[in-house]
Design an enzyme around this catalytic site. Structure first.
Site, PDB file in Angstrom:
ATOM      1  N   ASP A   1      41.978  35.735  29.374  1.00  0.00           N
ATOM      2  CA  ASP A   1      42.668  35.178  30.535  1.00  0.00           C
ATOM      3  C   ASP A   1      43.445  33.943  30.107  1.00  0.00           C
ATOM      4  OD1 ASP A   1      42.630  35.651  33.669  1.00  0.00           O
ATOM      5  OD2 ASP A   1      42.817  33.501  33.300  1.00  0.00           O
TER       6      ASP A   1
ATOM      7  N   ARG B   1      47.906  43.918  33.237  1.00  0.00           N
ATOM      8  CA  ARG B   1      46.567  44.054  33.838  1.00  0.00           C
ATOM      9  C   ARG B   1      46.040  45.493  33.768  1.00  0.00           C
ATOM     10  NH1 ARG B   1      44.921  39.744  37.584  1.00  0.00           N
ATOM     11  NH2 ARG B   1      45.618  37.891  36.493  1.00  0.00           N
TER      12      ARG B   1
ATOM     13  N   TYR C   1      47.732  25.382  37.200  1.00  0.00           N
ATOM     14  CA  TYR C   1      46.299  25.582  37.490  1.00  0.00           C
ATOM     15  C   TYR C   1      45.489  24.337  37.117  1.00  0.00           C
ATOM     16  CZ  TYR C   1      47.240  30.517  38.389  1.00  0.00           C
ATOM     17  OH  TYR C   1      47.701  31.684  38.927  1.00  0.00           O
TER      18      TYR C   1
ATOM     19  N   ARG D   1      32.373  45.358  33.649  1.00  0.00           N
ATOM     20  CA  ARG D   1      32.412  44.060  34.315  1.00  0.00           C
ATOM     21  C   ARG D   1      31.059  43.758  34.954  1.00  0.00           C
ATOM     22  NH1 ARG D   1      32.451  40.339  37.122  1.00  0.00           N
ATOM     23  NH2 ARG D   1      34.069  39.335  38.394  1.00  0.00           N
TER      24      ARG D   1
ATOM     25  N   ARG E   1      40.399  46.087  37.680  1.00  0.00           N
ATOM     26  CA  ARG E   1      39.477  46.608  38.699  1.00  0.00           C
ATOM     27  C   ARG E   1      39.891  47.923  39.345  1.00  0.00           C
ATOM     28  NH1 ARG E   1      39.580  40.903  41.507  1.00  0.00           N
ATOM     29  NH2 ARG E   1      41.580  41.137  40.503  1.00  0.00           N
TER      30      ARG E   1
HETATM   31  O1  CP3 Z   1      46.711  42.446  31.303  1.00  0.00           O
HETATM   32  C1  CP3 Z   1      45.539  42.690  30.918  1.00  0.00           C
HETATM   33  O2  CP3 Z   1      44.948  43.749  31.180  1.00  0.00           O
HETATM   34  C2  CP3 Z   1      44.859  41.681  30.014  1.00  0.00           C
HETATM   35  C3  CP3 Z   1      44.029  40.710  30.618  1.00  0.00           C
HETATM   36  C4  CP3 Z   1      44.603  39.636  31.535  1.00  0.00           C
HETATM   37  C5  CP3 Z   1      43.850  39.100  32.609  1.00  0.00           C
HETATM   38  N1  CP3 Z   1      44.531  38.044  33.135  1.00  0.00           N
HETATM   39  C6  CP3 Z   1      42.531  39.597  33.040  1.00  0.00           C
HETATM   40  C7  CP3 Z   1      42.035  39.233  34.384  1.00  0.00           C
HETATM   41  C8  CP3 Z   1      45.809  38.925  31.484  1.00  0.00           C
HETATM   42  C9  CP3 Z   1      47.013  39.130  30.574  1.00  0.00           C
HETATM   43  C10 CP3 Z   1      45.741  37.914  32.481  1.00  0.00           C
HETATM   44  C11 CP3 Z   1      46.799  36.918  32.707  1.00  0.00           C
HETATM   45  C12 CP3 Z   1      46.680  35.969  33.815  1.00  0.00           C
HETATM   46  N2  CP3 Z   1      45.548  35.394  34.330  1.00  0.00           N
HETATM   47  C13 CP3 Z   1      47.783  35.406  34.485  1.00  0.00           C
HETATM   48  C14 CP3 Z   1      49.225  35.668  34.146  1.00  0.00           C
HETATM   49  C15 CP3 Z   1      49.718  36.992  34.602  1.00  0.00           C
HETATM   50  C16 CP3 Z   1      49.846  37.145  36.082  1.00  0.00           C
HETATM   51  O3  CP3 Z   1      49.115  37.968  36.629  1.00  0.00           O
HETATM   52  O4  CP3 Z   1      50.718  36.477  36.668  1.00  0.00           O
HETATM   53  C17 CP3 Z   1      47.302  34.534  35.468  1.00  0.00           C
HETATM   54  C18 CP3 Z   1      48.107  33.738  36.439  1.00  0.00           C
HETATM   55  C19 CP3 Z   1      45.873  34.523  35.346  1.00  0.00           C
HETATM   56  C20 CP3 Z   1      44.905  33.689  36.117  1.00  0.00           C
HETATM   57  C21 CP3 Z   1      43.934  34.497  36.876  1.00  0.00           C
HETATM   58  N3  CP3 Z   1      42.954  35.282  36.305  1.00  0.00           N
HETATM   59  C22 CP3 Z   1      43.836  34.632  38.271  1.00  0.00           C
HETATM   60  C23 CP3 Z   1      44.750  33.948  39.268  1.00  0.00           C
HETATM   61  C24 CP3 Z   1      42.783  35.493  38.520  1.00  0.00           C
HETATM   62  C25 CP3 Z   1      42.202  35.846  39.869  1.00  0.00           C
HETATM   63  C26 CP3 Z   1      43.023  36.838  40.581  1.00  0.00           C
HETATM   64  C27 CP3 Z   1      42.476  38.206  40.378  1.00  0.00           C
HETATM   65  O5  CP3 Z   1      43.271  39.115  40.037  1.00  0.00           O
HETATM   66  O6  CP3 Z   1      41.267  38.376  40.585  1.00  0.00           O
HETATM   67  C28 CP3 Z   1      42.260  35.930  37.283  1.00  0.00           C
HETATM   68  C29 CP3 Z   1      41.159  36.878  37.073  1.00  0.00           C
HETATM   69  C30 CP3 Z   1      41.402  38.039  36.166  1.00  0.00           C
HETATM   70  N4  CP3 Z   1      42.042  37.988  34.968  1.00  0.00           N
HETATM   71  C31 CP3 Z   1      40.944  39.365  36.385  1.00  0.00           C
HETATM   72  C32 CP3 Z   1      41.328  40.115  35.269  1.00  0.00           C
HETATM   73  C33 CP3 Z   1      41.043  41.571  34.998  1.00  0.00           C
HETATM   74  C34 CP3 Z   1      40.120  39.837  37.566  1.00  0.00           C
HETATM   75  C35 CP3 Z   1      38.755  39.243  37.485  1.00  0.00           C
HETATM   76  C36 CP3 Z   1      37.605  40.203  37.708  1.00  0.00           C
HETATM   77  O7  CP3 Z   1      37.530  41.280  37.071  1.00  0.00           O
HETATM   78  O8  CP3 Z   1      36.747  39.846  38.499  1.00  0.00           O
END
Ligand code: CP3
Length: 344
Positions: A76, A26, A153, A39, A30
């Protein structure tokens, strides 16, 4: 073929390096003001994921700021369910929502694997835009969710603490559950293969909820799908390494690389680096595993812990990373201080 100079690729080929390559899960997120700005320009998260110019920009931001050894594609894991026909949206402050799969009818309404590229082609475009912009020593990392995690999910329609709905469907309607795992597995092969064709040099499989699979279930729904995805990818792209992340697998980390063919196993921070060096790194490259809380709290404890992890893994191939994603409340300066502790 000349050996690559990229530190991340060398680690996955088994090379022991005094200063390990480093990137963060990640890392585009943010905690970075520049991410929040892009964003905001995108409006919502999915628009950011599906607009190649903006997704490429946020992929590159942490490389410019920190000079990480790996750039992870901005996308994602939930784009695959959407490409298979699930409805997907994000609720601000809460997280993802999807239409649910609980019956044969829900499953039958899903699209076929051959249709996924229609939705996912912007992701491949992002990789194409990022690749030429990367410094020559930075590795481009593609990724997908592992079938079990993606299924949790798709079944619940949201993130769940204990993955209860997915466990319930597995128990009550194994035919639909197995069919769903198979569909996601096949889609993931196609998706990662297309990412590699578009420029990804390594791919990572995120099984964030692998820890809730116990005993035979772990073998059947975490290990077997990873093995199938990796062997099909290796048949098509023999030179492309795969990182597997069966998060919170505990004892099941032992032998996971051997059993699945993964070139590197990513470790969460619930296992100690010393234990993992003795039991997991003996089979090859490992990635991890600093507690992401240190990116919030910083200080000498973060430096000490960073050095301890480096030392524990210093006799084998290692990619430095966190044990899970960096959180929005992390201090960007702590990332710089951690890098300083690693690179000296
Ligand atoms: O790692 C990186 O920088 C690359 C991008 C990336 C994102 N999600 C961007 C993201 C990667 C590799 C993921 C993987 C992901 N997404 C996983 C597996 C890894 C882990 O964290 O366990 C999972 C379970 C998800 C599903 C997901 N996406 C959730 C549960 C959420 C909401 C929770 C949160 O952190 O807000 C997301 C949103 C998400 N994916 C964000 C980002 C940067 C935040 C959204 C935003 O900017 O508003």
């Amino acid at each position: 073929m000349a050996a690559t100079k990229k530190k991340l690729m060398r680690a996955m080929a088994g090379e022991v390096q005094a200063v390990p390559p480093v990137w963060l899960m990640r890392q585009a997120g943010r905690y970075l003001p520049e991410y929040k700005a892009t964003r905001a320009r995108a409006g919502d998260f999915l628009t950011l994921c599906y607009t190649p110019e903006l997704a490429a920009e946020v992929t590159l931001q942490p490389i410019r700021r920190y000079g990480f050894d790996g750039a992870i594609l901005f996308a994602d894991i939930l784009l695959v369910p959407q490409a298979l026909g699930a409805d997907l949206w994000f609720v601000a402050g809460e997280g993802p929502r999807l239409s649910t799969i609980t019956s044969q009818g829900d499953f039958d309404a899903l699209r076929g694997v051959e249709d996924i590229h229609e939705t996912l082609s912007p992701v491949y475009e992002t990789l194409g835009l990022v690749k030429p912009e990367l410094p020559s020593d930075v590795t481009l990392i593609g990724f997908a969710g592992a079938p079990w995690t993606v299924a949790t999910y798709m079944i619940a329609g949201r993130g769940t603490k204990d993955q209860g709905p997915a466990h319930a469907l597995k128990h009550e309607n194994p035919a639909i559950f197995d069919a769903l795992i198979d569909r996601i597995t096949a889609a993931t092969v196609e998706y990662l293969s297309a990412q590699i064709d578009a420029g990804a040099e390594v791919v990572k499989l995120f099984d964030s909820w692998a820890g809730s699979l116990k005993g035979a279930d772990f073998h059947r729904y975490a290990l077997e799908p990873a093995k199938r995805i990796i062997s099909e990818l290796k048949a098509r792209h023999p030179g492309t390494p795969v990182i597997a992340f069966p998060r919170e697998a505990g004892e099941n980390y032992v032998g996971f690389a051997r059993a699945t063919g993964a070139d590197c196993v990513a470790l969460d921070n619930s296992v100690s680096a010393e234990w993992a060096a003795a039991r997991v790194q003996v089979d090859g490259c490992v990635q991890g595993n600093l507690d992401p809380r240190h990116m919030v709290t910083g200080g000498q404890a973060m430096i000490d812990e960073t050095r301890r992890i480096m030392r524990a893994f210093s006799d084998g191939p290692h990619i430095f990373n966190l044990g899970h994603g960096i959180t929005p409340d992390a201090d960007p300066d702590n990332v710089s201080r951690m890098l300083e502790a690693i690179r000296g």
